[in-house]
Design an enzyme around this catalytic site. Structure first.
Site, mmCIF file in Angstrom:
data_model
loop_
_atom_site.group_PDB
_atom_site.id
_atom_site.type_symbol
_atom_site.label_atom_id
_atom_site.label_comp_id
_atom_site.label_asym_id
_atom_site.label_seq_id
_atom_site.Cartn_x
_atom_site.Cartn_y
_atom_site.Cartn_z
ATOM 1 N N TYR A 9 0.827 -1.201 0.000
ATOM 2 C CA TYR A 9 0.000 0.000 0.000
ATOM 3 C C TYR A 9 0.864 1.253 0.000
ATOM 4 C CZ TYR A 9 -3.706 -3.283 0.838
ATOM 5 O OH TYR A 9 -4.577 -4.334 0.695
ATOM 6 N N CYS A 10 0.235 2.335 -0.422
ATOM 7 C CA CYS A 10 0.875 3.640 -0.478
ATOM 8 C C CYS A 10 1.650 3.904 0.814
ATOM 9 C CB CYS A 10 -0.210 4.695 -0.672
ATOM 10 S SG CYS A 10 0.392 6.370 -0.616
#
Lengths: 377, 76
Positions: free
Chosen positions: B13-14
């Site tokens: 994820y980011c």
């Protein structure tokens, strides 16, 4: 049943205390043995470091004796693990002792690695250790005006810290009557000012109101200490008189040395919190590679789930709960106001405007933590 | 001789996928093509923006069965 907890931080301590109470009868009957191995005899309240950096807490207020926080039935040793021999269900410690287990919990945390960015150790202040937080406070006290730059390494513990430090700096300089002599610039590695979109949406107008400049997609490449310039991977540069860094982190060395996970982060099932491929090994807090914040709060909620599941395995032979990604973070919006972010895997946070009572609650929580870590809150 | 490399950052994820790309971009030679695979919505927007800021080139950016395939070329 031999349950072994490796790590005496927030996650490990809450888990051990919670389990000791859930399994008190089984421990008394010697059906269960609960052991904790930690690298330190002291327990630090890490969120307090930000307050130390602004002279609002003294370093000694951050610590308690680890033994004093643990239920008496927990067999506690200050003897860090050096080898994880998972195929044999055992660990070997620094003293050479071997501990066998039926269930293992790894909660070893993370560490800062500023040395991974050239010049960052020498050129930047930070507040992620006791010594650096004290040093940062002394620098702030001496600072009479100029350019303050804040840069953010990844990954890092406490994702709220970058915005909190900006708000705290603003209020600190205002209180000293020199805010008009200070320019502040915030640098963030992705395309908005915070990883969590709703935090970015909330913080941006706050930055604008406070006159804080920001540059996104700024990944720290190096610090030119001679010329007071911080340079990005993207080819941009910022001059500074005072540089403050959120340093990049890695998992603990022992995790990397034992090849349990790249970067020291152990691949973890996001719902069961077991190490991938090992059903009798649980991973808590910073140590996991989960897509949740590396915070004491995440470790706390994970610990409660794992404790309940291990106790259920002992009592009925099966776990009962999944972790839903719950995290609750206080956000200090300066020295007098705060808000909070509560979210999980499926629901993003919905930030409310900061208030004074929420700040007072956070100040109270700084003391309540010791109740929380005992597994009572 | 330019090379092609696939970076599989699915299920991270980011800012994970962008950080992976930055790491491999440092190691690549000018002219090399990197294809980032990502399931993260935020990174799908961030990566082209980052490429634009640095001055590399986005060759293609498409979503196939829930996975973004972002192909970029190191330009400098």
């Amino acid at each position: 049943m031999r349950i072994l907890v490796v790590g005496g931080g927030t996650g490990g301590t809450i888990l051990a205390n919670n389990l000791a109470r859930r399994l008190s009868a089984e421990i008394r009957a010697r059906k269960v043995r609960l052991t904790m191995l930690s690298a330190s005899d002291k327990h630090m309240y890490q969120p307090g470091l930000l307050y130390v950096a602004f002279g609002q807490m003294s370093p000694d207020q951050l610590y308690r004796d680890q033994a004093s926080l643990l239920e008496a039935s927990i067999d506690f040793h200050v003897d860090p693990v050096e080898q994880f021999q998972l195929d044999q269900n055992q660990v070997r410690t620094q003293s050479g002792k071997v501990h066998e287990y039926d269930i293992l919990v790894i909660a070893t945390g993370s560490r800062i690695v500023p040395e991974e960015v050239r010049g960052l150790t020498e050129g930047a202040e930070t507040f992620y250790t006791e010594a650096s937080a004290v040093k940062m406070f002394k620098r702030l006290r001496e600072f009479q005006g100029g350019k303050v730059a804040v840069v953010v390494g990844v990954p890092h513990k406490c994702p709220i810290a970058p915005v909190e430090v900006m708000f705290s700096l603003h209020d600190y300089f205002k209180a000293r009557g020199i805010r008009d002599k200070v320019t502040m610039k915030y640098h963030y590695p992705i395309g908005r000012i915070h990883t969590i979109e709703n935090v970015a949406k909330w913080a941006k107008p706050e930055f604008d109101r406070m006159g804080i400049e920001y540059e996104t997609l700024f990944n720290v490449k190096e610090v030119d200490v001679e010329n007071n310039v911080v340079k990005s991977e993207e080819g941009t540069e910022t001059n500074y008189d005072l540089l403050i860094a959120i340093p990049p982190h890695r998992g603990m060395e022992v995790i990397e040395k034992n090849n349990l996970g790249q970067g020291g982060w152990i691949p973890t099932d996001r719902f069961k919190l077991t190490m991938k491929g090992r059903d009798n090994v649980y991973v808590l807090g910073d140590t996991s590679n989960l897509p949740v914040s590396k915070t004491g709060s995440a470790a706390h909620f994970e610990a409660e789930v794992v404790a309940e599941n291990i106790a259920s395995i002992v009592k009925i032979g099966a776990p009962v709960r999944d972790y839903d990604g719950k995290v609750y973070c206080f956000i200090e919006a300066g020295h007098e106001r705060a808000t909070y972010a509560m979210f999980n895997y499926l629901n993003p946070p919905d930030l409310k405007p900061p208030t004074k009572p929420m700040h007072w609650f956070k100040i109270a929580y700084n003391q309540m933590y010791w109740t929380s870590v005992r597994g009572l809150l | 001789m330019s090379e092609s490399k696939i970076i599989d950052a699915c299920d991270t994820y980011c800012p994970g996928p962008l950080m992976e790309l930055i790491t491999y971009m440092k190691q690549a030679n000018v002219g090399d093509t990197l294809e980032l695979l990502s399931t993260d919505e935020g990174s799908a927007a961030d990566v082209p923006e980052w490429i634009h800021k640095v001055g590399h080139e986005v060759v293609s950016n498409e979503k196939v069965e829930g996975v973004w395939h972002i192909k970029v070329r190191k330009a400098k």
